[in-house]
Write an enzyme that holds these catalytic residues in place. Sequence first.
Site, mmCIF file in Angstrom:
data_model
loop_
_atom_site.group_PDB
_atom_site.id
_atom_site.type_symbol
_atom_site.label_atom_id
_atom_site.label_comp_id
_atom_site.label_asym_id
_atom_site.label_seq_id
_atom_site.Cartn_x
_atom_site.Cartn_y
_atom_site.Cartn_z
ATOM 1 N N GLN A 155 25.528 79.280 145.660
ATOM 2 C CA GLN A 155 24.545 78.249 145.954
ATOM 3 C C GLN A 155 23.220 78.554 145.266
ATOM 4 O O GLN A 155 22.936 79.709 144.933
ATOM 5 C CB GLN A 155 24.342 78.145 147.462
ATOM 6 C CG GLN A 155 25.649 77.788 148.186
ATOM 7 C CD GLN A 155 25.396 77.061 149.472
ATOM 8 O OE1 GLN A 155 24.862 77.635 150.417
ATOM 9 N NE2 GLN A 155 25.783 75.793 149.517
ATOM 10 N N ALA A 156 22.396 77.488 145.107
ATOM 11 C CA ALA A 156 21.124 77.646 144.387
ATOM 12 C C ALA A 156 20.238 78.707 145.044
ATOM 13 O O ALA A 156 19.453 79.378 144.369
ATOM 14 C CB ALA A 156 20.394 76.308 144.333
ATOM 15 N N CYS A 157 20.378 78.903 146.369
ATOM 16 C CA CYS A 157 19.552 79.886 147.083
ATOM 17 C C CYS A 157 20.008 81.319 146.808
ATOM 18 O O CYS A 157 19.405 82.278 147.292
ATOM 19 C CB CYS A 157 19.641 79.605 148.585
ATOM 20 S SG CYS A 157 21.347 79.554 149.184
ATOM 21 N N GLY A 158 21.118 81.458 146.057
ATOM 22 C CA GLY A 158 21.618 82.789 145.725
ATOM 23 C C GLY A 158 22.678 83.288 146.691
ATOM 24 O O GLY A 158 23.205 84.379 146.527
ATOM 25 N N GLU A 159 22.985 82.486 147.726
ATOM 26 C CA GLU A 159 24.004 82.889 148.705
ATOM 27 C C GLU A 159 25.334 82.196 148.395
ATOM 28 O O GLU A 159 25.399 81.325 147.537
ATOM 29 C CB GLU A 159 23.520 82.518 150.116
ATOM 30 C CG GLU A 159 22.259 83.296 150.515
ATOM 31 C CD GLU A 159 21.583 82.767 151.777
ATOM 32 O OE1 GLU A 159 22.143 81.875 152.428
ATOM 33 O OE2 GLU A 159 20.478 83.247 152.081
#
Length: 187
Positions: A155-159
Amino acid sequence: MSKPRILFQLTGSIACFKACALISKLVQNGYEVQTVATQGALEFIGRATLEGLTGRPVFVDIYEPNRAMDHIHLNRWADLALLCPASASTLNRLANGIGDDAVGALFLSYQLNEKPYWIAPAMNHLMYLHPATQGSIQKLQSWKVRILHPESGHQACGEEGPGRLMEPEKIFAAIEEFFAGRLRRQE
Ligand SMILES: Cc1cc2nc3c(=O)[nH]c(=O)nc-3n(C[C@H](O)[C@H](O)[C@H](O)COP(=O)(O)O)c2cc1C
């Protein structure tokens, strides 16, 4: 059959850029596309992009001059309404009947028993798995809304987790299948 008409609604998600690719593909394949955007969506993509892709001005503000009844009339025009990407916030607003912007007002006046309304969520996995969001998805499905379930992955949030927008190619294929089926039923 006349060109299928898609009421394509975008909300404030990083996945708006993917929705633009889908809009472009729909237009190239003969669909008429009218876009509707929340103020949040316009933080991610510009009005010029949406108008340039579709040849139609985007509908954003229900109080805009000369568009006084578009929050009702655009539903009559549409063969299919698609909310893509659907943010957690708007998904939860729709499930609670809140019509405080163009997307919400259009949903409240949409005849869910007569025409398809599809939602493609795109959000952080924690937002997606939140009981508020999961409860809203169930409620919307019970009203005959079709959920284009998000995919799992980076995901864009890095998760990692579920909440990635379904791939635009898959959404396009589902739309093509829907209209091909409708054509067969008319023959
Ligand atoms: C960089 C950035 C990316 C965001 N991506 C998402 C997203 O993919 N999904 C989501 O539900 N919210 C996302 N948000 C938060 C929404 O934009 C925010 O909840 C907003 O109020 C949604 O409003 P709207 O649904 O009316 O467009 C993001 C915010 C920022 C700043």
